[in-house]
Design a protein around this motif. Sequence first.
Motif, PDB file in Angstrom:
ATOM      1  N   VAL A   8       0.856  -1.189   0.000  1.00  0.00           N
ATOM      2  CA  VAL A   8       0.000   0.000   0.000  1.00  0.00           C
ATOM      3  C   VAL A   8       0.894   1.241   0.000  1.00  0.00           C
ATOM      4  O   VAL A   8       1.766   1.373   0.868  1.00  0.00           O
ATOM      5  N   ARG A   9       0.672   2.123  -0.973  1.00  0.00           N
ATOM      6  CA  ARG A   9       1.439   3.374  -1.002  1.00  0.00           C
ATOM      7  C   ARG A   9       1.015   4.253   0.161  1.00  0.00           C
ATOM      8  O   ARG A   9      -0.098   4.125   0.676  1.00  0.00           O
TER       9      ARG A   9
ATOM     10  N   SER B 116      -0.039   7.134   0.312  1.00  0.00           N
ATOM     11  CA  SER B 116      -1.289   7.884   0.108  1.00  0.00           C
ATOM     12  C   SER B 116      -2.527   7.027   0.357  1.00  0.00           C
ATOM     13  O   SER B 116      -3.630   7.554   0.440  1.00  0.00           O
ATOM     14  N   GLY B 117      -2.347   5.707   0.509  1.00  0.00           N
ATOM     15  CA  GLY B 117      -3.499   4.827   0.700  1.00  0.00           C
ATOM     16  C   GLY B 117      -3.677   4.328   2.118  1.00  0.00           C
ATOM     17  O   GLY B 117      -4.554   3.496   2.370  1.00  0.00           O
TER      18      GLY B 117
ATOM     19  N   LEU C   1      -4.255  -0.425   6.988  1.00  0.00           N
ATOM     20  CA  LEU C   1      -4.330  -0.437   5.533  1.00  0.00           C
ATOM     21  C   LEU C   1      -5.770  -0.820   5.211  1.00  0.00           C
ATOM     22  O   LEU C   1      -6.140  -1.967   5.407  1.00  0.00           O
ATOM     23  N   PRO C   2      -6.602   0.136   4.770  1.00  0.00           N
ATOM     24  CA  PRO C   2      -8.018  -0.166   4.602  1.00  0.00           C
ATOM     25  C   PRO C   2      -8.256  -1.448   3.800  1.00  0.00           C
ATOM     26  O   PRO C   2      -7.650  -1.630   2.753  1.00  0.00           O
TER      27      PRO C   2
END
Lengths: 203, 160
Positions: B106-107, B109-110, B125-126
């Motif tokens: 996950v970047r 921004s995420g 991490l959604p």
Amino acid sequence: MSDGRFKFSAEINLTEQQFVMLNRLTSPKRWPFYITATAIVALLMLLHPFTFLVGVGLFIIPALAIFAPHKLLNCQEQLYRKSPYFRQQPVLSVSDKGLSFRTEQVEAEVLWSKPTVWQEIHGWLKISPAGFPACWFPVPDLKRAGVYDQLMLKCREFGVKFDSDEANRSDSGKQFRTIYTTYGPPISCHADDFTFGETSDNR
Amino acid sequence: MDQAFSFSWNVRFNEQQYVDLHRSLSSELPFGRRALLGVALLFSKYTMLIGILCLCLTVFGRFMSRFFPGVSTNSYREMPFVRHKTTYLVNEQGLTVKSRGRKIFVRWSGIGTWQQKNGWLSVGLPWFPQCLFRISDLKQAGVYDQVVARCRTHGKKKRR
């Protein structure tokens, strides 16, 4: 393709309405019954001073479900709005090795493993591996690409059909317990063979 | 902020470690306080029913947690990946969780919510499992400030 290898990718564009409809674990037919039953019990509790407070609390649930469903904790509307991913049109892939989920922010992949739950609903095939987002594929597109039959073989090998006799359940927790009991410890078909697709270990 | 860095660690939790860690990171009231609240509610006839419900849920949650879907004991038993060796990696690009048969990147921004609690930094991490790091390890590796700065920039700090 003849040696069992296949791969299919699609950019999935699910609206909030589609997402809610497809993800709802309880059948929409039963939904009004649950709301009505909860409201009746709450109303009855309001009639007695000892149960009044619980009644007020309980009454909030059907009221929210009817007038503001997105306010309910962990409801599908809220999951869709909170999740940045589905608004970014994820690219979902499925192959003989596993599934992958890709957006601007996420690159995730999982190998076929037990327990996996699958379900065909309103022309979509939903595949839910444990610990991974549910992946949606349009059935007509899978059939057109000639991968549908091979994919279903994988689904049957590693998963159970949602709400089948094999794994009769009403919520995700029970669903995984049922599957685990039925199939024993989870197994990954490719052991430590991690990567497929574009995600690489040397990132 | 653009300076490259990288830190990773491997772990294979046993059930008790996994449950203890998730309990310590949870924002739920501890068992003792929940039980006290339940007992306090028993003293008024108007709140007695709520007190009984609170006590029942507290006791069931503690001793019969297998009946509650989604609790950490069940997650450990039911999720195949939790019991395998897991690698958590953080670098200037994002966070990675890697275990047998599953890889998630996950970047920054995420990312979702993050918190520092009881010596651990957890980054949500959604839709995926949270990324866990020991704060002392991050400090020792000299990457703590960079990781936390990125959490502050891109994530939402979890309210206690």
